[in-house]
Design an enzyme around this catalytic site. Structure first.
Site, mmCIF file in Angstrom:
data_model
loop_
_atom_site.group_PDB
_atom_site.id
_atom_site.type_symbol
_atom_site.label_atom_id
_atom_site.label_comp_id
_atom_site.label_asym_id
_atom_site.label_seq_id
_atom_site.Cartn_x
_atom_site.Cartn_y
_atom_site.Cartn_z
ATOM 1 N N ASP A 176 -49.649 75.500 21.843
ATOM 2 C CA ASP A 176 -48.327 75.132 22.353
ATOM 3 C C ASP A 176 -47.352 74.833 21.221
ATOM 4 O O ASP A 176 -47.748 74.653 20.063
ATOM 5 C CB ASP A 176 -48.440 73.891 23.245
ATOM 6 C CG ASP A 176 -49.191 74.151 24.539
ATOM 7 O OD1 ASP A 176 -49.292 75.318 24.940
ATOM 8 O OD2 ASP A 176 -49.679 73.170 25.130
ATOM 9 N N ARG A 194 -53.592 81.046 22.046
ATOM 10 C CA ARG A 194 -52.284 80.411 21.897
ATOM 11 C C ARG A 194 -52.436 78.932 21.549
ATOM 12 O O ARG A 194 -53.408 78.290 21.947
ATOM 13 C CB ARG A 194 -51.489 80.526 23.186
ATOM 14 C CG ARG A 194 -51.073 81.920 23.560
ATOM 15 C CD ARG A 194 -50.233 81.893 24.832
ATOM 16 N NE ARG A 194 -49.745 83.209 25.192
ATOM 17 C CZ ARG A 194 -48.930 83.438 26.234
ATOM 18 N NH1 ARG A 194 -48.549 82.432 26.994
ATOM 19 N NH2 ARG A 194 -48.526 84.663 26.494
ATOM 20 N N TYR A 213 -60.409 70.883 20.633
ATOM 21 C CA TYR A 213 -59.146 70.237 20.289
ATOM 22 C C TYR A 213 -59.379 68.750 20.014
ATOM 23 O O TYR A 213 -60.287 68.132 20.592
ATOM 24 C CB TYR A 213 -58.151 70.355 21.440
ATOM 25 C CG TYR A 213 -57.424 71.678 21.532
ATOM 26 C CD1 TYR A 213 -56.199 71.872 20.901
ATOM 27 C CD2 TYR A 213 -57.950 72.734 22.275
ATOM 28 C CE1 TYR A 213 -55.524 73.077 20.998
ATOM 29 C CE2 TYR A 213 -57.282 73.944 22.383
ATOM 30 C CZ TYR A 213 -56.061 74.108 21.739
ATOM 31 O OH TYR A 213 -55.410 75.305 21.839
ATOM 32 N N ARG A 233 -52.756 68.648 26.682
ATOM 33 C CA ARG A 233 -51.710 67.616 26.689
ATOM 34 C C ARG A 233 -51.559 66.979 28.062
ATOM 35 O O ARG A 233 -51.309 65.771 28.175
ATOM 36 C CB ARG A 233 -50.398 68.222 26.212
ATOM 37 C CG ARG A 233 -50.437 68.654 24.747
ATOM 38 C CD ARG A 233 -49.293 69.580 24.397
ATOM 39 N NE ARG A 233 -48.011 68.940 24.632
ATOM 40 C CZ ARG A 233 -46.861 69.604 24.751
ATOM 41 N NH1 ARG A 233 -46.856 70.934 24.686
ATOM 42 N NH2 ARG A 233 -45.736 68.961 24.948
#
Length: 257
Positions: free
Chosen positions: A51, A49, A111, A210
Site C-alpha cells: 500500500d 503489492r 508483515y 492495516r
C-alpha cells in the site's frame, strides 16, 4: 536470462510497489534503473503489492535481461545502488530458472506493524504513536481467530479487484520488543513501550493488514471483544471492521519460496 533482485525500500515517498498512473511507485523507478543499466526496456515484476507509504525489507522481484549474456551480479547490484536514491537498497541479484515468478511462486508473505506508546522522536517515521493503553492479551486472543483459511472481505479495501478474497493466515501475534536506540543507547523507556504485530499468510488483500491492526486495536481498547473477530469475518463487510492504521509503520518483512 531471468534474475531475482532482493531489495529494501522506504515507502514514505511512494504510492506503493505497483506501477500507477500519475503516482510514484517502487516498481516504476526500479524498472527505469534497470532499463538505464541494460540500455533496453526492462520491467521488474514484484512479489506483490504494498500500500501507499508501506515499507519493505528483503522484498523480492524478478526481471529479464535483453540478452542471454551472463552478467556479474555483484557489479549489477553495485551499479543499481548507484543509480537508485538512498531510500532504496539493492541487497542481492542472482540468476534463476526462466519460469520463476516472484509473485506466483511465493508460498507466504510476512508483515510487521510497529507501535510505540510514548513520544519518541526516533520512531516517528516508522512506528505508529498510540496515545492510549492496549490490552495485548485480548488483542492476541482476537488475532487467534484470524488463523486458518477464511474469506477476508471484511478487511479488504472497497473496490478491490481480486479474483478471490480467500486467504490462509498461518501466524498472527502481538509481541513486545526493544528498539536498538533503547537497548544500545539507553533512551528512557518502560517495559511494554514498544510492541509489534507479526502476521504471515499465503496472500494478502489490499489494505488487509492495516485494517486488521485497526480492528485489533479496538479490541485492545475495550471497544470490542476478541470473539467479535469471528462474526466480523463471517459478515464479509468492510464497514464492520476498524479503521485502517497509518501505512508508515507497516513493513513487508519476508517472502518465502
Amino acid at each position: 536470462m531471468r534474475y531475482t533482485v532482493r531489495l529494501s525500500y522506504d515507502g514514505s515517498k511512494f504510492s506503493g510497489w505497483q506501477k500507477q498512473k500519475n503516482a510514484r511507485s517502487v516498481q516504476e523507478e526500479l524498472s527505469k534503473a534497470l532499463s538505464i543499466l541494460f540500455g533496453d526496456e526492462t520491467e521488474a515484476v514484484g512479489a506483490g503489492r504494498t500500500d501507499t507509504g508501506v515499507n519493505a525489507v528483503n522484498y523480492i522481484a524478478h526481471f529479464d535481461t535483453p540478452s542471454d549474456e551472463v552478467y556479474d551480479t555483484a557489479r549489477i547490484s553495485y551499479k543499481l545502488n548507484a543509480i537508485l536514491p538512498k531510500s532504496r537498497s539493492i541487497h542481492e541479484i542472482k540468476p534463476v530458472c526462466k519460469d520463476f515468478h516472484a509473485r506466483f511462486f511465493a508460498l507466504s508473505r510476512e508483515y510487521h506493524y510497529f507501535i510505540h506508546f510514548n513520544k519518541d522522536p526516533f520512531m516517528e517515521s516508522f512506528s505508529y504513536h498510540c496515545r492510549y493503553g492496549l490490552d495485548i492479551e485480548k488483542m492476541n486472543v482476537g488475532a487467534s481467530y484470524l488463523l486458518g483459511e477464511h474469506d477476508f472481505s471484511c478487511f479488504e479495501k472497497t473496490g478491490g479487484n481480486n479474483a478471490t478474497s480467500i486467504c490462509t493466515v498461518y501466524e498472527a501475534v502481538w509481541e513486545k520488543y526493544v528498539p536498538s536506540h533503547v537497548s544500545a543507547m539507553g533512551f528512557p523507556s518502560a517495559d511494554g513501550d514498544y510492541i509489534v504485530f507479526r502476521i504471515r499468510a499465503n496472500r494478502f488483500l489490499r489494505n488487509m493488514v492495516r485494517a486488521i491492526v485497526g480492528t485489533l486495536i479496538n479490541i485492545g481498547r475495550g471497544k470490542a471483544e476478541p470473539e467479535s473477530i469471528r462474526s466480523l469475518i463471517a459478515s464479509r463487510n468492510r464497514s464492520n471492521a476498524g479503521e485502517s492504521v497509518p501505512g508508515k509503520a507497516l513493513f513487508l518483512s519476508e517472502v518465502k519460496y
